[in-house]
Design a protein around this motif. Structure first.
Motif, short mmCIF file in Angstrom:
data_model
loop_
_atom_site.label_atom_id
_atom_site.label_comp_id
_atom_site.label_asym_id
_atom_site.label_seq_id
_atom_site.Cartn_x
_atom_site.Cartn_y
_atom_site.Cartn_z
N ASP A 157 -2.41 -0.58 -4.93
CA ASP A 157 -3.24 0.18 -4.00
C ASP A 157 -2.44 1.37 -3.48
N TYR A 158 -3.14 2.48 -3.34
CA TYR A 158 -2.51 3.67 -2.78
C TYR A 158 -3.56 4.50 -2.06
N HIS A 159 -3.05 5.35 -1.19
CA HIS A 159 -3.92 6.27 -0.46
C HIS A 159 -3.27 7.65 -0.52
N LEU A 160 -4.04 8.64 -0.88
CA LEU A 160 -3.55 10.02 -0.91
C LEU A 160 -4.11 10.77 0.29
N VAL A 161 -3.22 11.38 1.04
CA VAL A 161 -3.60 12.18 2.20
C VAL A 161 -3.77 13.61 1.73
N LEU B 126 0.88 -1.17 0.00
CA LEU B 126 0.00 0.00 0.00
C LEU B 126 0.92 1.22 0.00
N LEU B 127 0.79 2.05 -0.98
CA LEU B 127 1.58 3.28 -1.06
C LEU B 127 0.76 4.43 -0.52
N ILE B 128 1.38 5.25 0.32
CA ILE B 128 0.68 6.37 0.94
C ILE B 128 1.47 7.65 0.64
N TYR B 129 0.79 8.62 0.08
CA TYR B 129 1.42 9.88 -0.30
C TYR B 129 0.59 11.05 0.18
N GLY B 130 1.26 12.13 0.50
CA GLY B 130 0.58 13.39 0.79
C GLY B 130 0.43 14.19 -0.49
N ILE C 84 -3.76 7.64 8.28
CA ILE C 84 -2.84 6.59 7.81
C ILE C 84 -3.23 5.24 8.40
N VAL C 85 -3.53 5.21 9.69
CA VAL C 85 -3.94 3.96 10.33
C VAL C 85 -5.23 3.44 9.71
N GLU C 86 -6.17 4.32 9.45
CA GLU C 86 -7.43 3.91 8.81
C GLU C 86 -7.18 3.33 7.42
N ALA C 87 -6.28 3.96 6.66
CA ALA C 87 -5.98 3.46 5.31
C ALA C 87 -5.31 2.10 5.38
N ILE C 88 -4.40 1.92 6.31
CA ILE C 88 -3.72 0.63 6.46
C ILE C 88 -4.71 -0.45 6.89
N ASN C 89 -5.56 -0.13 7.86
CA ASN C 89 -6.55 -1.12 8.32
C ASN C 89 -7.50 -1.52 7.20
N ALA C 90 -7.94 -0.56 6.40
CA ALA C 90 -8.82 -0.86 5.27
C ALA C 90 -8.11 -1.74 4.25
N PHE C 91 -6.85 -1.45 3.99
CA PHE C 91 -6.05 -2.25 3.06
C PHE C 91 -5.90 -3.68 3.57
N LEU C 92 -5.56 -3.83 4.84
CA LEU C 92 -5.40 -5.15 5.41
C LEU C 92 -6.71 -5.94 5.36
N LYS C 93 -7.79 -5.28 5.69
CA LYS C 93 -9.09 -5.95 5.65
C LYS C 93 -9.45 -6.36 4.22
N LYS C 94 -9.20 -5.47 3.28
CA LYS C 94 -9.51 -5.76 1.87
C LYS C 94 -8.72 -6.97 1.38
N ASN C 95 -7.47 -7.05 1.80
CA ASN C 95 -6.59 -8.14 1.32
C ASN C 95 -6.46 -9.28 2.32
N GLU C 96 -7.22 -9.21 3.42
CA GLU C 96 -7.22 -10.26 4.45
C GLU C 96 -5.83 -10.60 4.91
#
Length: 69
Positions: A36-40, A11-15, A55-67
């Motif tokens: 997958d990526y998340h833009l802040v 999961l890539l996270i960028y501002g 960031i924590v919400e994005a990571i948790n959603a990613f983990l849940k999506k990919n189990e």
């Protein structure tokens, strides 16, 4: 190469305001590789300090999506 990574494990996270590692430098490669990526929104290079909850919400959603847990 981004096309060689397991897309379920990254999961890539960028501002959106990051000038040190701008999203615009990797956007096309990331989207072409279907990663997958998340833009802040309004996040700069220090998003870990300024937007930790998002960031924590994005990571948790990613983990849940990919189990991945």
């Amino acid at each position: 190469s981004l096309t060689q990574v397991d897309r379920t494990s990254i999961l890539l996270i960028y501002g959106t305001q990051d000038t040190s590692t701008p999203w615009s430098l990797v956007k096309n490669k990331v989207t072409d590789a279907n990663l997958d990526y998340h833009l802040v929104t309004n996040g700069d290079h220090s998003i870990g300090q300024t937007h930790p909850d998002e960031i924590v919400e994005a990571i948790n959603a990613f983990l849940k999506k990919n189990e991945i847990q």
